[in-house]
Scaffold this active site. Structure first.
Site, PDB file in Angstrom:
ATOM      1  N   ASN A 208       8.598 -28.728  84.117  1.00 57.48           N
ATOM      2  CA  ASN A 208       7.175 -28.427  84.252  1.00 57.48           C
ATOM      3  C   ASN A 208       6.439 -29.726  84.564  1.00 57.48           C
ATOM      4  OD1 ASN A 208       6.779 -29.798  81.763  1.00 57.48           O
ATOM      5  ND2 ASN A 208       6.989 -27.904  80.598  1.00 57.48           N
TER       6      ASN A 208
ATOM      7  N   LYS B 163       4.434 -31.682  82.824  1.00 55.69           N
ATOM      8  CA  LYS B 163       4.550 -32.727  81.806  1.00 55.69           C
ATOM      9  C   LYS B 163       5.932 -33.379  81.867  1.00 55.69           C
ATOM     10  CE  LYS B 163       4.092 -33.405  76.779  1.00 55.69           C
ATOM     11  NZ  LYS B 163       5.471 -33.830  76.480  1.00 55.69           N
ATOM     12  N   GLU B 164       6.973 -32.548  81.994  1.00 53.00           N
ATOM     13  CA  GLU B 164       8.333 -33.081  82.061  1.00 53.00           C
ATOM     14  C   GLU B 164       8.551 -33.916  83.325  1.00 53.00           C
ATOM     15  OE1 GLU B 164      10.414 -29.391  79.569  1.00 53.00           O
ATOM     16  OE2 GLU B 164      10.213 -29.316  81.753  1.00 53.00           O
TER      17      GLU B 164
ATOM     18  N   ASP C 113      12.202 -20.200  80.953  1.00 58.52           N
ATOM     19  CA  ASP C 113      13.487 -19.495  80.936  1.00 58.52           C
ATOM     20  C   ASP C 113      13.525 -18.425  82.021  1.00 58.52           C
ATOM     21  OD1 ASP C 113      14.184 -21.015  78.724  1.00 58.52           O
ATOM     22  OD2 ASP C 113      13.650 -19.464  77.279  1.00 58.52           O
TER      23      ASP C 113
END
Length: 334
Positions: A207, A209-210, A280
């Site tokens: 995402n 942030k990641e 997921d």
């Protein structure tokens, strides 16, 4: 460009029965739903009167549940304990018809439980019961054995890393060896702290942030995402990257592009109640589509539509072909 309903239906049909291996941290997600009407006299916190409880598969097991809901055949590889939570996980897998032959008993730690307290449809608290850390040698051997067997049948591998210990250096060395030998795509839902473990992956699905943490750079604007994505791919030797951007949709770096700029996929969500487990759903839909022979843009658009379905539900959820096609019908009607 977006898939129309007929294209989505054709792709979903091709996904039926496709075997996709899922390696990662198996969990139980518990939900306590309640009513909130007053503040505790003991501390300035709300009192939740529980009126309903619900448990679903979490972590890598939720990826498997999403694959099953989409019509694919998941081959789940992970660990659990023979405790109350482990028995509940086994029961949920059994009711969905998901094989448990890839699971390894780890007597050294309890089955992971995430308990979410929901009051008036708002998540108020999450309680995690877990023991992360290195696995024993016998457990690692068991995981690699199950992985080898699963990849003998699968058309793709999904690595669902929640940084609880199932995804580690030893197991990921086996992933690279087995997937290279069989020319299988392997797709990772990453944790930035484990970045080095994903070197050589076919694709990752961070995402925003990641992606920012992986690149050590901001990844909010289109230009920032493009720069961060190129840096991540160069450092880890990835073939592609799919950055999920919440209300901004997705950014896909595909092998057929020049990576100067990613291909932007606008969001499909019209209502957002809960983003739990949406990642997921994205990786399950993308992985199943790739296993069925879809090109990466088709896979990304289907994954985007599936995510649009699940974020409109409360709690960890899945999307069925019927729900996805109904979503397309609604979009086309507007």
């Amino acid at each position: 460009m977006r898939l129309d309903r007929a294209q989505a239906e054709s792709l979903l049909r091709r996904m039926e029965g496709r075997k996709v291996a899922v390696l990662g941290d198996v969990m139980l997600d518990e939900y306590l739903f309640g009513e909130v009407s007053r503040i505790s006299p003991e501390a300035p916190v709300p009192i939740v009167r529980v009126v309903r409880e619900h448990a679903v598969l979490g972590g890598a097991a939720n990826v498997a549940a999403n694959l099953k809901a989409l019509g694919a055949e998941p081959l789940l590889i992970g660990t659990l304990q023979k405790d109350v939570a482990g028995d509940r996980v086994l029961g949920l897998l059994g009711r969905l018809g998901i094989s448990i032959s890839g699971l390894v008993l780890d007597a050294s730690r309890p089955t992971i439980i995430k308990t979410r307290v929901i009051g008036q449809q708002q998540q108020m608290l999450r309680i995690d019961r877990e023991e992360a850390g290195p696995r024993e040698a016998a457990v690692l051997l068991g995981l690699k054995d199950r992985l080898d067997r699963a990849l003998g049948e699968a058309s793709a591998l999904i690595v669902s890393d929640y940084a609880k210990g199932a995804v580690n250096e030893s197991v990921m060395e086996a992933v690279r060896e087995f997937c290279t030998a069989r020319n299988l795509p392997w797709i990772v839902d990453p944790k930035p702290a484990h970045k080095a473990l994903y070197r050589g992956a076919t694709l990752m699905t961070p995402n925003t942030k990641e992606a920012s943490e992986l690149a050590h750079a901001p990844a909010r604007t289109d230009a920032e995402v493009a720069e961060a994505g190129r840096a991540i791919m160069a450092e880890l030797g990835l073939r592609g990257l799919l950055v999920t951007r919440s209300e901004r949709g997705m950014a896909l770096f595909a092998p057929d592009g020049d990576h100067a700029a990613p291909w932007m996929v606008p969001t499909e969500a019209r209502e957002v109640f809960d983003v739990s487990g949406a990642g997921d759903t994205v990786i399950a839909a993308f992985g199943a589509a790739v296993a069925a022979g879809a090109d990466w843009r088709e896979a990304a658009m289907l994954a985007n539509a599936a995510a649009g379905v699940v974020v409109a539900k409360v709690g960890t959820a899945t999307a069925t072909p019927a729900e996805i096609l109904a979503h397309y019908h609604e979009q086309e009607a507007n």
